[in-house]
Design a protein around this motif. Structure first.
Motif, mmCIF file in Angstrom:
data_model
loop_
_atom_site.group_PDB
_atom_site.id
_atom_site.type_symbol
_atom_site.label_atom_id
_atom_site.label_comp_id
_atom_site.label_asym_id
_atom_site.label_seq_id
_atom_site.Cartn_x
_atom_site.Cartn_y
_atom_site.Cartn_z
ATOM 1 N N ILE A 164 24.387 -9.040 -34.466
ATOM 2 C CA ILE A 164 24.193 -7.617 -34.740
ATOM 3 C C ILE A 164 23.540 -7.508 -36.116
ATOM 4 N N VAL A 165 22.498 -6.684 -36.194
ATOM 5 C CA VAL A 165 21.820 -6.474 -37.472
ATOM 6 C C VAL A 165 22.486 -5.292 -38.173
ATOM 7 N N GLU A 171 26.965 -1.363 -42.528
ATOM 8 C CA GLU A 171 26.855 -0.366 -41.455
ATOM 9 C C GLU A 171 25.739 -0.734 -40.491
ATOM 10 N N ILE A 172 25.773 -0.135 -39.300
ATOM 11 C CA ILE A 172 24.611 -0.230 -38.433
ATOM 12 C C ILE A 172 23.545 0.702 -39.006
ATOM 13 N N PRO A 173 22.258 0.406 -38.789
ATOM 14 C CA PRO A 173 21.197 1.271 -39.313
ATOM 15 C C PRO A 173 21.333 2.698 -38.777
ATOM 16 N N GLU A 189 14.736 0.410 -42.076
ATOM 17 C CA GLU A 189 15.885 -0.256 -42.688
ATOM 18 C C GLU A 189 15.966 -1.750 -42.391
ATOM 19 N N THR A 190 15.356 -2.204 -41.282
ATOM 20 C CA THR A 190 15.561 -3.604 -40.892
ATOM 21 C C THR A 190 14.290 -4.434 -40.785
ATOM 22 N N GLY A 191 13.126 -3.798 -40.644
ATOM 23 C CA GLY A 191 11.903 -4.565 -40.429
ATOM 24 C C GLY A 191 11.707 -4.964 -38.973
ATOM 25 N N TYR A 192 12.559 -4.451 -38.100
ATOM 26 C CA TYR A 192 12.418 -4.667 -36.658
ATOM 27 C C TYR A 192 11.982 -3.368 -35.990
ATOM 28 N N LEU A 252 22.098 -7.927 -43.047
ATOM 29 C CA LEU A 252 23.047 -8.957 -42.650
ATOM 30 C C LEU A 252 22.963 -9.065 -41.140
ATOM 31 N N GLU A 253 23.062 -10.269 -40.627
ATOM 32 C CA GLU A 253 23.162 -10.484 -39.192
ATOM 33 C C GLU A 253 24.476 -11.191 -38.956
ATOM 34 N N LEU A 254 25.343 -10.542 -38.176
ATOM 35 C CA LEU A 254 26.688 -11.056 -37.938
ATOM 36 C C LEU A 254 26.975 -11.155 -36.447
#
Length: 182
Positions: A57-58, A73-75, A96-99, A147-149
């Motif tokens: 999860i990003v 948090e989630i975006p 927020e993520t670049g995706y 963060l990717e968890l």
């Protein structure tokens, strides 16, 4: 339902800000008495649960001034005037993520704080992320770290209260439910 309804007698607009508006409504209560209601008007928000190809999860970590600490948090972000929630979801994901993604699944919506605010939060999910070739510029006053968890790691963050907001907790419970249904 009508027996619980409060009728607005008067509205006093107190503040009109960049994100929220504050008003005080004088209302007639179901018993005929009057009372004041302090109300935050909010355009609504969207959050997205982004899942990578390796099933992580990003998340974004950012400082939250009202809490005087950072949260994971989630975006998420505010709806712009006339913007559809799906558009906001992709925009916030990119900023927020670049995706990015072309495949969103609607999960749910909920009122964040119905006792004093009308903010409606929409949640979407995607497991089809594509890295952007060039970063999209976000808000000038927003600073985040990615963060990717795994789901198990995220649950530890919940226990440690590093994840401590309703939308992200909901997202983790939702993903946990999906895991149990497999």
């Amino acid at each position: 339902m009508k027996k619980l309804e409060e009728k607005t007698i008067n509205t006093e607009k107190i503040y009109n800000g960049k994100v929220v508006k504050l008003q005080v409504d004088e209302v007639t209560l179901p018993n005929g008495k009057t009372s004041a209601r302090e109300i935050i008007k909010h355009p609504g928000a969207v959050a997205i649960i982004p899942i990578t190809k390796d099933n992580k999860i990003v998340f974004v970590e950012q400082y939250r001034k009202p809490l005087e600490k950072t949260l994971v948090e989630i975006p998420a972000g505010k709806l712009e005037a006339g913007e559809k929630p799906e558009v906001t979801a992709v925009r916030e994901l990119e900023e927020e993520t670049g995706y990015t993604t072309s495949n969103l699944t609607y999960v749910t919506s909920f009122y964040t704080s119905p006792g004093f605010a009308d903010e409606l939060m929409y949640i979407y999910m995607t497991d089809q992320l594509e890295a952007l070739q060039e970063n999209v510029t976000g808000d000038d006053d927003e600073f985040v770290e990615l963060l990717e968890l795994t789901l198990d790691e995220a649950k530890i963050y919940v226990k440690d209260q590093r994840i401590h907001d309703a939308k992200t907790n909901y997202a983790i419970m939702y993903l946990e439910t999906l895991e149990m249904m497999k």
